[in-house]
Design a protein around this motif. Structure first.
Motif, PDB file in Angstrom:
ATOM      1  N   CYS A 133       0.834  -1.204   0.000  1.00 14.62           N
ATOM      2  CA  CYS A 133       0.000   0.000   0.000  1.00 14.62           C
ATOM      3  C   CYS A 133       0.869   1.254   0.000  1.00 14.62           C
ATOM      4  CB  CYS A 133      -0.905   0.020   1.231  1.00 14.62           C
ATOM      5  SG  CYS A 133      -1.928  -1.456   1.465  1.00 14.62           S
ATOM      6  N   CYS A 177       0.389   5.728   0.543  1.00 20.64           N
ATOM      7  CA  CYS A 177      -0.438   6.900   0.810  1.00 20.64           C
ATOM      8  C   CYS A 177       0.336   8.143   0.389  1.00 20.64           C
ATOM      9  CB  CYS A 177      -0.794   6.994   2.290  1.00 20.64           C
ATOM     10  SG  CYS A 177      -1.860   5.667   2.905  1.00 20.64           S
ATOM     11  N   GLU A 194       5.231   9.503  -2.975  1.00 22.93           N
ATOM     12  CA  GLU A 194       4.307   9.174  -1.895  1.00 22.93           C
ATOM     13  C   GLU A 194       4.849   9.618  -0.538  1.00 22.93           C
ATOM     14  OE1 GLU A 194       7.250   5.929  -2.309  1.00 22.93           O
ATOM     15  OE2 GLU A 194       5.889   6.879  -3.753  1.00 22.93           O
ATOM     16  N   LYS A 238       4.688   4.161   2.587  1.00 19.37           N
ATOM     17  CA  LYS A 238       4.244   2.864   2.086  1.00 19.37           C
ATOM     18  C   LYS A 238       4.186   1.889   3.254  1.00 19.37           C
ATOM     19  CE  LYS A 238       6.034   3.143  -2.668  1.00 19.37           C
ATOM     20  NZ  LYS A 238       7.015   2.600  -3.645  1.00 19.37           N
ATOM     21  N   CYS A 277      -4.801   6.962  -0.836  1.00 14.60           N
ATOM     22  CA  CYS A 277      -4.069   5.721  -0.601  1.00 14.60           C
ATOM     23  C   CYS A 277      -4.588   4.663  -1.571  1.00 14.60           C
ATOM     24  CB  CYS A 277      -4.265   5.199   0.823  1.00 14.60           C
ATOM     25  SG  CYS A 277      -3.761   6.290   2.149  1.00 14.60           S
ATOM     26  N   CYS A 293      -3.872   0.170  -2.476  1.00 15.34           N
ATOM     27  CA  CYS A 293      -3.169  -1.079  -2.181  1.00 15.34           C
ATOM     28  C   CYS A 293      -3.257  -1.992  -3.404  1.00 15.34           C
ATOM     29  CB  CYS A 293      -3.785  -1.790  -0.977  1.00 15.34           C
ATOM     30  SG  CYS A 293      -3.704  -0.867   0.581  1.00 15.34           S
ATOM     31  N   TRP A 334      -8.624   3.672  -5.201  1.00 16.63           N
ATOM     32  CA  TRP A 334      -8.134   4.607  -4.191  1.00 16.63           C
ATOM     33  C   TRP A 334      -9.167   4.854  -3.095  1.00 16.63           C
ATOM     34  CZ3 TRP A 334      -5.730   9.564  -6.763  1.00 16.63           C
ATOM     35  CH2 TRP A 334      -4.752   9.182  -7.705  1.00 16.63           C
TER      36      TRP A 334
END
Length: 290
Positions: free
Chosen positions: A140, A142, A160, A163, A184, A186, A203
């Protein structure tokens, strides 16, 4: 909700060869300008801001939040309450700065407004996302809408804020500081990327404690980027808690959805969860099967 308009920019950006920035493709710029309810972010200011106060304020730990981590049974990240952006002084932005940028961290520590915390700390932060994985082992990421160079490109791989790994059946809490515009995603096994390096998949988008909107928040599930790129769309469910319990933004595997931004909805508004000021936690179900 308001933050979803950023996805209009992302979808349009799929047609360009470089990362979008303050001068995004004119087609996307026009789409945003037509929406008077959205806080424009195409001219980000330099100064970040960090303004929220947590619900509880126990003695902060000296441990610094990890940028990359692996989620275990109790969740990864700090084990005691830790303030956001410990590396420098917070600065309250002017109204104009908030309108252009919002909170992306402070003290030269980009992305410190989004941190992984162990699951037992969920009530000690004002805004949290609790990720539950109903699918396979996942990775993932964000991000902030505004990237580290000040452009609208935080959703590109490498830009990002943090993670984390989310094993099958795992649970992870992510705390977000106020006045943050974040997202975010995944991916099972690895993070999916578009051909130009944007995070794809499905998302969760959050406009968190927006000071220019009276402290209201909005959350939604969006598959606009993956749909525009013709990529796989996994299921994702974003649900409120407390007064917002029972209100969800859902995307089903393959791209259909309910109260969410799916293909063909880029021009719509009012989808997702719209939450009044105050503590908020959302439950994010990764690998949602419906």
């Amino acid at each position: 909700m308001k933050f979803s308009t950023t996805s209009v920019i992302l979808a349009a950006a799929l047609g360009v060869s470089a990362h979008p920035s303050g001068h995004v493709h004119q087609r996307a710029h026009n789409s945003v300008q037509a929406r008077g309810d959205f806080v424009m972010a195409n001219k980000p200011a330099v100064a970040p801001t960090s303004t929220s106060a947590p619900v509880a304020t126990p003695t902060p730990s000296s441990a610094a939040p990890a940028k990359d981590a692996t989620s275990g049974g109790q969740g990864t990240g700090v084990s005691t309450y830790t303030k956001f952006c410990q590396g420098g002084n917070s600065k309250r932005a002017t109204a104009a700065e908030i309108a252009y940028k919002g909170n992306v961290g402070s003290g030269g520590d980009y992305g410190c407004n989004i941190i992984a915390v162990q699951n037992h700390l969920v009530s000690q932060y004002q805004y949290t996302m609790v990720f539950n994985n109903e699918g396979d082992d996942a990775e993932c990421a964000c991000w902030n809408k505004i990237g580290p160079d000040g452009g609208i490109n935080g959703f590109f791989n490498g830009n990002e804020a943090m993670k984390f790994s989310l094993p099958a059946g795992g649970k992870q809490t992510v705390a977000v500081d106020s006045n943050s515009q974040i997202g975010c995603t995944c991916g099972a096994g690895s993070l999916p990327l578009t051909p130009i390096g944007q995070f794809a998949g499905t998302w969760i988008e959050g406009d968190v404690g927006n000071l220019s909107n009276g402290g209201w928040s909005g959350w939604d599930a969006s598959s606009l980027v993956a749909a525009a790129a013709g990529m796989d769309i996994p299921g994702l469910n974003v649900c409120g808690t407390g007064a917002q319990e029972g209100t969800c933004s859902t995307i089903f595997p393959g791209g259909t959805g309910k109260n969410a931004f799916i293909a063909g909805t880029a021009a719509m508004d009012g989808l997702g969860l719209n939450s009044p000021p105050g503590p908020q936690s959302v439950i994010v179900t990764v690998g949602f099967k419906g």
